[in-house]
Design a protein around this motif. Structure first.
Motif, PDB file in Angstrom:
ATOM      1  N   MET A   1      17.323  29.780  19.462  1.00 42.08           N
ATOM      2  CA  MET A   1      16.361  28.759  19.894  1.00 42.08           C
ATOM      3  C   MET A   1      16.771  27.370  19.414  1.00 42.08           C
ATOM      4  N   THR A   2      17.278  27.293  18.192  1.00 44.91           N
ATOM      5  CA  THR A   2      17.716  26.005  17.644  1.00 44.91           C
ATOM      6  C   THR A   2      18.871  25.432  18.465  1.00 44.91           C
TER       7      THR A   2
ATOM      8  N   GLU B   1      19.749  26.153  21.552  1.00 46.77           N
ATOM      9  CA  GLU B   1      19.264  25.793  22.889  1.00 46.77           C
ATOM     10  C   GLU B   1      18.579  24.428  22.869  1.00 46.77           C
ATOM     11  N   SER B   2      17.753  24.204  21.850  1.00 50.75           N
ATOM     12  CA  SER B   2      17.032  22.935  21.723  1.00 50.75           C
ATOM     13  C   SER B   2      17.990  21.766  21.518  1.00 50.75           C
TER      14      SER B   2
ATOM     15  N   LYS C   1      19.851  20.997  24.790  1.00 47.97           N
ATOM     16  CA  LYS C   1      18.976  20.315  25.746  1.00 47.97           C
ATOM     17  C   LYS C   1      18.802  18.841  25.404  1.00 47.97           C
ATOM     18  N   ARG C   2      18.762  18.541  24.105  1.00 52.82           N
ATOM     19  CA  ARG C   2      18.548  17.155  23.674  1.00 52.82           C
ATOM     20  C   ARG C   2      19.857  16.399  23.447  1.00 52.82           C
TER      21      ARG C   2
END
Length: 198
Positions: A170-171, A173-174, A177-178
């Protein structure tokens, strides 16, 4: 309430944290301490030690960024290059230093767990994993939709590694995305956890 792991009582620690942190970060710290204690009981680690590590894991989070960088440069020579100028991660090594210098923590596992609670490292102990996971799934400030994606793995076989893997997934992926940089250590831990859960 006294603790054998700091020079202060828990009440004294809470008083200092309330002065040094904003209200949400203070609430989060209590939530991490509670969750860390619960996970420690569940997975065979010292609950008191986990509670202290959880309380202090973000003790430098609200510190001035320039001061944080100065402390990190002087006292944490093992900083990853991507970590050095990153507001999101630099508080972890600085918090470990503050935990030792201000709160009198000498226990190396507590200090290591605080140091590693953002980017992690390969070959983490169960205790270090517990503090890392508790930071992600505490119930006071973390959104339930976020927590549940990680918590569900704690009831499976190899629970800590699976929960760690999901956290790192999740980290990453985040960050992608940013369009933010990813520490090499984070990628290495992700790969290690992926190998462990196969």
């Amino acid at each position: 309430m006294n603790t054998t792991y700091t020079k202060m009582s828990i009440d004294e620690i809470l008083k200092c944290l309330k002065e040094d942190l904003n209200p949400e970060r203070y609430e989060h710290s209590i939530g991490v301490a509670e969750m860390a204690e619960e996970l420690a009981k569940r997975f065979g680690c010292d609950p008191e030690k986990a509670y202290v590590a959880g309380l202090l894991h973000d003790c430098a989070k609200c510190m001035d960024f320039e001061l944080s960088k100065k402390i990190a440069r002087e006292h944490t020579p093992d900083l990853d290059e991507t970590e050095k100028d990153n507001k999101k991660t630099i508080h972890a090594p600085v918090s470990a230093w503050i935990a030792k210098e201000k709160y009198g923590v000498e226990d190396p596992e507590i200090l290591s767990a605080i140091r590693l609670h953002t980017i992690g490292k390969c070959m983490m102990s169960d205790f270090e994993k517990i503090i890392f996971i508790a930071d992600k799934i505490e119930h006071r400030t973390r959104e339930i939709e976020f927590r549940e994606q990680i918590e569900k793995y704690l009831d499976e076989e190899n629970p800590l590694d699976k929960a760690m893997f999901k956290s790192f997934e999740m980290t990453i992926e985040s960050l992608v995305k940013r369009k933010l940089p990813i520490c090499f250590v984070t990628v290495n831990v992700y790969n290690e956890m992926l190998d462990k859960i196969k």
